[in-house]
Each structure stands twice: as C-alpha cells, then as structure tokens.
Design a protein around this motif. Structure first.
Motif, PDB file in Angstrom:
ATOM      1  N   ARG A 164     -16.881 -14.678   0.407  1.00 39.46           N
ATOM      2  CA  ARG A 164     -16.996 -15.159  -0.958  1.00 39.46           C
ATOM      3  C   ARG A 164     -15.628 -15.060  -1.622  1.00 39.46           C
ATOM      4  O   ARG A 164     -14.834 -14.183  -1.296  1.00 39.46           O
ATOM      5  CB  ARG A 164     -17.989 -14.288  -1.739  1.00 39.46           C
ATOM      6  N   PHE A 165     -15.383 -15.947  -2.562  1.00 40.51           N
ATOM      7  CA  PHE A 165     -14.098 -15.916  -3.272  1.00 40.51           C
ATOM      8  C   PHE A 165     -13.876 -14.577  -3.952  1.00 40.51           C
ATOM      9  O   PHE A 165     -12.755 -14.076  -4.037  1.00 40.51           O
ATOM     10  CB  PHE A 165     -14.046 -17.045  -4.306  1.00 40.51           C
ATOM     11  N   THR A 166     -14.953 -13.975  -4.418  1.00 42.94           N
ATOM     12  CA  THR A 166     -14.837 -12.723  -5.153  1.00 42.94           C
ATOM     13  C   THR A 166     -14.334 -11.575  -4.282  1.00 42.94           C
ATOM     14  O   THR A 166     -13.992 -10.511  -4.792  1.00 42.94           O
ATOM     15  CB  THR A 166     -16.199 -12.330  -5.752  1.00 42.94           C
ATOM     16  N   TRP A 167     -14.260 -11.778  -2.973  1.00 42.10           N
ATOM     17  CA  TRP A 167     -13.761 -10.728  -2.083  1.00 42.10           C
ATOM     18  C   TRP A 167     -12.248 -10.768  -1.928  1.00 42.10           C
ATOM     19  O   TRP A 167     -11.676  -9.947  -1.216  1.00 42.10           O
ATOM     20  CB  TRP A 167     -14.395 -10.856  -0.694  1.00 42.10           C
ATOM     21  N   ALA A 168     -11.601 -11.744  -2.565  1.00 38.33           N
ATOM     22  CA  ALA A 168     -10.166 -11.952  -2.335  1.00 38.33           C
ATOM     23  C   ALA A 168      -9.345 -10.690  -2.549  1.00 38.33           C
ATOM     24  O   ALA A 168      -8.404 -10.407  -1.804  1.00 38.33           O
ATOM     25  CB  ALA A 168      -9.650 -13.082  -3.237  1.00 38.33           C
ATOM     26  N   ASP A 169      -9.680  -9.908  -3.562  1.00 34.92           N
ATOM     27  CA  ASP A 169      -8.911  -8.692  -3.853  1.00 34.92           C
ATOM     28  C   ASP A 169      -9.320  -7.520  -2.975  1.00 34.92           C
ATOM     29  O   ASP A 169      -8.652  -6.489  -2.966  1.00 34.92           O
ATOM     30  CB  ASP A 169      -9.097  -8.287  -5.323  1.00 34.92           C
ATOM     31  N   TRP A 170     -10.421  -7.662  -2.246  1.00 36.42           N
ATOM     32  CA  TRP A 170     -10.924  -6.551  -1.445  1.00 36.42           C
ATOM     33  C   TRP A 170     -10.546  -6.660   0.024  1.00 36.42           C
ATOM     34  O   TRP A 170     -10.420  -5.646   0.704  1.00 36.42           O
ATOM     35  CB  TRP A 170     -12.449  -6.467  -1.557  1.00 36.42           C
ATOM     36  N   LEU A 171     -10.404  -7.904   0.508  1.00 30.78           N
ATOM     37  CA  LEU A 171     -10.027  -8.068   1.912  1.00 30.78           C
ATOM     38  C   LEU A 171      -8.579  -7.634   2.075  1.00 30.78           C
ATOM     39  O   LEU A 171      -7.674  -8.219   1.466  1.00 30.78           O
ATOM     40  CB  LEU A 171     -10.201  -9.523   2.342  1.00 30.78           C
ATOM     41  N   PRO A 172      -8.329  -6.618   2.882  1.00 33.50           N
ATOM     42  CA  PRO A 172      -6.977  -6.061   2.969  1.00 33.50           C
ATOM     43  C   PRO A 172      -6.061  -6.878   3.855  1.00 33.50           C
ATOM     44  O   PRO A 172      -6.493  -7.580   4.767  1.00 33.50           O
ATOM     45  CB  PRO A 172      -7.210  -4.671   3.574  1.00 33.50           C
ATOM     46  N   ALA A 173      -4.773  -6.791   3.566  1.00 35.98           N
ATOM     47  CA  ALA A 173      -3.773  -7.410   4.422  1.00 35.98           C
ATOM     48  C   ALA A 173      -3.433  -6.459   5.557  1.00 35.98           C
ATOM     49  O   ALA A 173      -3.613  -5.252   5.452  1.00 35.98           O
ATOM     50  CB  ALA A 173      -2.507  -7.717   3.609  1.00 35.98           C
ATOM     51  N   GLY A 174      -2.950  -7.017   6.682  1.00 38.68           N
ATOM     52  CA  GLY A 174      -2.592  -6.183   7.821  1.00 38.68           C
ATOM     53  C   GLY A 174      -1.443  -5.232   7.480  1.00 38.68           C
ATOM     54  O   GLY A 174      -0.536  -5.571   6.737  1.00 38.68           O
ATOM     55  N   HIS A 175      -1.508  -4.040   7.998  1.00 35.73           N
ATOM     56  CA  HIS A 175      -0.431  -3.073   7.771  1.00 35.73           C
ATOM     57  C   HIS A 175      -0.162  -2.309   9.063  1.00 35.73           C
ATOM     58  O   HIS A 175       0.210  -1.151   9.054  1.00 35.73           O
ATOM     59  CB  HIS A 175      -0.792  -2.114   6.635  1.00 35.73           C
ATOM     60  N   THR A 176      -0.362  -3.002  10.198  1.00 37.20           N
ATOM     61  CA  THR A 176      -0.228  -2.351  11.496  1.00 37.20           C
ATOM     62  C   THR A 176       0.939  -2.929  12.292  1.00 37.20           C
ATOM     63  O   THR A 176       0.978  -2.827  13.502  1.00 37.20           O
ATOM     64  CB  THR A 176      -1.524  -2.541  12.312  1.00 37.20           C
ATOM     65  N   GLY A 177       1.903  -3.529  11.594  1.00 38.99           N
ATOM     66  CA  GLY A 177       3.015  -4.175  12.284  1.00 38.99           C
ATOM     67  C   GLY A 177       2.713  -5.603  12.646  1.00 38.99           C
ATOM     68  O   GLY A 177       3.545  -6.314  13.192  1.00 38.99           O
ATOM     69  N   GLY A 178       1.526  -6.063  12.338  1.00 37.94           N
ATOM     70  CA  GLY A 178       1.096  -7.430  12.618  1.00 37.94           C
ATOM     71  C   GLY A 178       0.006  -7.823  11.640  1.00 37.94           C
ATOM     72  O   GLY A 178      -0.298  -7.078  10.707  1.00 37.94           O
ATOM     73  N   PRO A 179      -0.621  -8.987  11.833  1.00 41.21           N
ATOM     74  CA  PRO A 179      -1.607  -9.476  10.867  1.00 41.21           C
ATOM     75  C   PRO A 179      -2.990  -8.848  10.969  1.00 41.21           C
ATOM     76  O   PRO A 179      -3.858  -9.173  10.171  1.00 41.21           O
ATOM     77  CB  PRO A 179      -1.674 -10.976  11.190  1.00 41.21           C
ATOM     78  N   VAL A 180      -3.219  -7.976  11.950  1.00 41.19           N
ATOM     79  CA  VAL A 180      -4.525  -7.332  12.090  1.00 41.19           C
ATOM     80  C   VAL A 180      -4.572  -6.073  11.221  1.00 41.19           C
ATOM     81  O   VAL A 180      -3.659  -5.249  11.258  1.00 41.19           O
ATOM     82  CB  VAL A 180      -4.798  -6.969  13.568  1.00 41.19           C
ATOM     83  N   PHE A 181      -5.654  -5.943  10.437  1.00 44.08           N
ATOM     84  CA  PHE A 181      -5.843  -4.745   9.607  1.00 44.08           C
ATOM     85  C   PHE A 181      -6.724  -3.757  10.346  1.00 44.08           C
ATOM     86  O   PHE A 181      -7.710  -4.124  10.987  1.00 44.08           O
ATOM     87  CB  PHE A 181      -6.490  -5.118   8.279  1.00 44.08           C
ATOM     88  N   GLN A 182      -6.386  -2.484  10.249  1.00 41.51           N
ATOM     89  CA  GLN A 182      -7.208  -1.448  10.876  1.00 41.51           C
ATOM     90  C   GLN A 182      -7.230  -0.205   9.995  1.00 41.51           C
ATOM     91  O   GLN A 182      -6.219   0.166   9.401  1.00 41.51           O
ATOM     92  CB  GLN A 182      -6.677  -1.110  12.266  1.00 41.51           C
ATOM     93  N   LEU A 183      -8.396   0.419   9.917  1.00 41.90           N
ATOM     94  CA  LEU A 183      -8.553   1.596   9.079  1.00 41.90           C
ATOM     95  C   LEU A 183      -9.562   2.539   9.721  1.00 41.90           C
ATOM     96  O   LEU A 183     -10.636   2.115  10.148  1.00 41.90           O
ATOM     97  CB  LEU A 183      -9.048   1.191   7.681  1.00 41.90           C
TER      98      LEU A 183
END
Length: 285
Positions: A102-121
């Motif tokens: 949903r568009f409303t998730w735009a601020d919640w979907l995180p950007a990758g921070h693992t040296g590449g475009p994949v996000f992991q937490l």
C-alpha cells in the motif's frame, strides 16, 4: 513457489504488477541443503522472508552473502537480484510473501543497509518476534480461507502489522536522532496544520538549515514532502473507510486546494481520489 524467473508462477507475479496492492504469493517452507532460488533480474514486487529456524544465505545484491538465521527479517525490493539458498548442514524454515505494498507503507518499508539493496534486521524483542510470526500465520490462513469476507483486506492488514513491527524495531536499533523523532511526532500528530521550518527548528533547538539537512539525511525526504505524505496517508484511509466528500477530505487533512490534492494523490497512487474510492468499494461489493 517457482524457483526461477521463467516459471509460470513468476510470470503471473510480474503480470500483476500494475494491479492494486496485495499479496501475490505466500508460504511456509522447510527446505534442506540443496534448496536454491536464483532470479538475476529479481521481480517487480517486494519479497519479505522471516526465518523461524535453521540458516539460509542471501546475496545482498553487492556480491556478499548475508545469513538468514532465527528471528531474521529479510526484505528484497523490486528489481533486486534474488539469490538465496539453504546453508550446508541446515534446514531453513521460513515464512515468506511476495507483495505489492500500500502507498501508506512508503515510510515504513526500510532501505537496504547491508552494503547492498537487501534489507535485513534481527528481531531481538521476544514479544515483537511472536507478533511477527503470528501475523505471518494469519497471512497464510486468510489466503487459504476462500469463505472469509474481505479476505484480501484481512490479509493485507496482517502483513501491515508485520511491516509496522519491523519499522518500529528498525527505528529503535538505528537510533534516530531524538530531535528528528520529535519533529516527526509533531508532523504526524498535527499533519493538518501549517508548519514553518523556523518554528520546528526552534522547538528542537536547531537552526533551520541544520534541521533541514539532518531531517533529509535521516528520513530521506524533506520536511515538506514528509508532511505531504502524512496528509496523503490520512486521506487514503478516509477514502477507503468513509464516504465523506473528496473536497471535504482534502481540506480536513491540510490541502487548501482540492485540485492540488487530486494531483498529488494521483501522482502517488496512480489513480485519482474518486477512482481510488471506486476500487475500494468494488473490493467490498
């Protein structure tokens, strides 16, 4: 689910990209060593995976492999290489879903921070971990229940719960500057008001230029764009759940010009407010 981009299941996913938000495919896997998935062009949807036990390895899109272990959330954005497999000596158990947000998730979907475009937490909090797994199980249950009223909405609401929990954990672990968090809280609570950057800066003891720079650095959008997103998010909910006139909604969320509201809404959602409301009503009836 198909394990390569040429299988019919993946063609079906890609064909649905232009459709409204929703979950395209989801499942629960327990796969031993030898299970692989390789899609060099990725897919046009998002992929989210939650590891229950065992270990998987996934290419971070920059050539390095990340471990998917117990309580790890992995999110792969559209068009990103999908290269993952079960680690040798392990059985990888995971819950997963391909979805269009949903568009409303735009601020919640995180950007990758693992040296590449994949996000992991890694989810450290026990209650959050249980909530995510429970919500994932509801995603699967709703999709299998052909008799459930508003099945698609229930499924997306369960996935939204997962996305919100991940966003909350991510913000706690990344330690957003408390002054930026305070400004975000002000904008979220008073999205319908007009805000001067000078006033916001004074409220957190920063200069306007320093606040603007720090906000953009940590949030990814300017203060004005963030405020517009909050307004659009609230307007989307009103369009989806009420029958209030569109002009009234625009004014209530802070847009002084209904025409400007329509342009911004259409630019974000791909359809006009009236068309969006019709789509939501069609889902119900």
């Amino acid at each position: 689910m198909a394990d390569n981009p040429h299988d019919p299941a993946m063609r079906e996913i890609n064909a649905q990209y232009t459709h409204p938000s929703g979950i395209l495919v989801s499942g629960h896997y327990r796969k031993g060593h030898g299970y692989t998935c390789y899609r060099p062009e990725g897919t046009r949807d998002w992929l989210i995976m939650y590891t229950i036990s065992g270990k998987g390895l996934i290419n971070n899109g920059a050539g390095d492999y990340l471990e998917c272990t117990e309580r790890t959330i992995t999110i792969v954005s559209p068009g990103t290489l999908q290269d993952f497999f079960t680690a040798e000596g392990y059985v990888w158990e995971k819950l997963w879903a391909h979805f269009l947000p949903r568009f409303t998730w735009a601020d919640w979907l995180p950007a990758g921070h693992t040296g590449g475009p994949v996000f992991q937490l890694h989810i450290d909090n026990d209650s959050t971990s249980r909530a995510i797994e429970s919500a994932f199980q509801r995603v699967l249950a709703y999709r299998l229940d052909s008799d459930a009223l508003l099945r698609d909405e229930l499924t997306m609401n369960a996935l939204e719960e997962i996305i919100l929990n991940v966003a909350s954990q991510n913000r706690q672990q990344t330690k957003t500057d408390p002054r930026i968090s305070e400004v975000l809280d002000i904008l979220a609570a008073r999205y319908m008001d007009e805000h001067m950057i000078e006033d916001l800066a004074a409220s957190v003891s920063l200069s306007p230029s320093r606040l603007s720079h720090l906000f953009k650095e940590q949030v990814g959008d300017s203060i004005i764009e963030t405020l517009v997103k909050y307004r659009l998010n609230q307007a989307e909910k009103m369009l989806r759940y009420t029958l209030r006139p569109i002009t009234e909604i625009a004014l209530d969320v802070g847009f002084h010009s209904p025409d400007y509201f329509t342009r911004r809404f259409t630019g974000s959602f791909g359809v006009s407010p009236s068309q969006y409301r019709k789509q939501q009503l069609d889902k119900v009836y």
